[in-house]
Scaffold this motif. Structure first.
Motif, PDB file in Angstrom:
ATOM      1  N   THR A  12      31.195  70.043  27.989  1.00 18.70           N
ATOM      2  CA  THR A  12      32.324  69.244  27.501  1.00 18.70           C
ATOM      3  C   THR A  12      32.749  69.690  26.099  1.00 18.70           C
ATOM      4  N   GLN A 109      38.044  72.867  26.517  1.00 19.11           N
ATOM      5  CA  GLN A 109      38.272  71.803  27.500  1.00 19.11           C
ATOM      6  C   GLN A 109      37.754  72.228  28.862  1.00 19.11           C
ATOM      7  N   GLU A 111      37.795  70.874  31.774  1.00 21.11           N
ATOM      8  CA  GLU A 111      38.623  70.724  32.974  1.00 21.11           C
ATOM      9  C   GLU A 111      39.616  71.869  33.124  1.00 21.11           C
ATOM     10  N   PHE A 115      37.630  73.084  36.420  1.00 20.95           N
ATOM     11  CA  PHE A 115      38.186  72.230  37.466  1.00 20.95           C
ATOM     12  C   PHE A 115      39.533  72.717  37.987  1.00 20.95           C
ATOM     13  N   ARG A 116      39.924  73.915  37.598  1.00 18.77           N
ATOM     14  CA  ARG A 116      41.135  74.495  38.162  1.00 18.77           C
ATOM     15  C   ARG A 116      40.708  75.777  38.877  1.00 18.77           C
ATOM     16  N   LEU A 154      29.374  65.497  35.836  1.00 16.67           N
ATOM     17  CA  LEU A 154      30.232  66.615  35.411  1.00 16.67           C
ATOM     18  C   LEU A 154      29.542  67.950  35.677  1.00 16.67           C
ATOM     19  N   SER A 157      29.749  68.726  39.238  1.00 14.70           N
ATOM     20  CA  SER A 157      31.087  69.202  39.614  1.00 14.70           C
ATOM     21  C   SER A 157      31.242  70.686  39.284  1.00 14.70           C
TER      22      SER A 157
END
Ligand code: GTP
Ligand code: MG
Length: 248
Positions: A12, A109, A111, A115-116, A154, A157
């Protein structure tokens, strides 16, 4: 023969990825390893190390922001997506450097990167021989079951997206007392412990689910600032590089 272990440092925002990149590289070098550092954060303004390879030589989030009149997040998304167009150049530089360990500092970041679709694609394209992920958890957020469970979800993920051997690191351990570290270990290891804590039912049940999945590695307490716990990370890296058993 190429035999490079690429280690992606994820986590994070502000968890200490860049500081750990620097500390881990210094530690590995002190153990007579040939180490390279790749900065993959196109928005980094200041880094606590000098990268051998730097995405900012190819892509600048600030430049994109000015050129296309985008906000900070949109420009970062565009910058991360543009990394994929520079992968051949990065691979060429990695081959020339030819380190044993290549430590890769990833964008702030999480994400935007993990996460993409582009993040896992970049990880696969930058894999020279073997690769693994270090997921950095900020200790300060892991003191409660709520914070720990959120961090581990997280991490899970990222594991799901990237599907590499993954090590969880509890960074900034120097900010915790020994009792607090023990408490975190109990929350992860002791099956009955969660029930006794009086957390909300959702938190307790999520804790139970995380434990029952059984594939989330127990975090290693580390201090990137004090140099604590780096030997344990090194031992796992060596195992992955030499093709030994994956850490459980
Ligand atoms: N006490 C303590 N502070 C740490 C440690 N590691 C990092 N920090 C501090 O945490 C802050 C953020 O560290 P960075 O290394 O920039 O974190 P990052 O994850 O790279 O941050 P972004 O890339 O901006 O998301 C800095 O003030 C560091 O000095 C640690 O082990 N202990
Ligand atoms: Mg950083």
């Amino acid at each position: 023969m190429v035999n490079i272990l690429t280690v992606f440092i994820t986590g994070t925002a502000g968890s200490g990825k860049s500081t750990l990149t620097s500390a881990l590289a210094d530690y590995l070098e002190s153990q007579d390893n040939y180490v390279g550092i790749l900065n993959l954060d196109p928005a980094a303004e200041y880094l606590p190390y000098t990268p051998d390879i730097d995405i900012r030589d190819y892509v600048s989030a600030r430049g994109i922001m000015r050129k296309y009149k985008l906000g900070p997040n949109a420009s970062l998304i565009a910058a991360v997506d543009l990394i994929i167009t520079k992968v051949d150049e990065l691979r060429q530089q990695i081959s020339e450097l030819d380190p044993t360990y290549l430590i890769v500092d990833t964008p702030g970041q999480l994400e935007m990167f993990a996460f993409r679709d582009t993040g896992p694609l970049i990880v696969n394209r930058l894999n020279m021989d073997k690769s693994m992920v270090i997921f950095v958890i900020d200790s300060v957020h892991a003191r409660t079951m709520l914070g720990l469970a959120s961090s581990l979800l997280l991490s899970l993920s990222v594991q799901l997206r990237i599907q590499k051997t993954q090590v969880n690191v509890l960074n900034k351990a120097d900010l915790l007392t020994e009792e607090e570290i023990e408490e975190i270990e109990n929350m992860i290891e002791e099956p009955d412990y969660l029930e006794t804590r009086g957390d909300s039912e959702l938190v307790t049940r999520i804790g139970g689910i995380i434990r029952s999945i059984g594939m989330i590695p127990e975090p290693i307490p580390v201090s990137a600032v004090k140099g604590q716990g780096l030997d344990r990370i090194h031992a796992i890296m060596e195992q992955v590089l030499t093709g030994g058993d994956k850490p459980s």
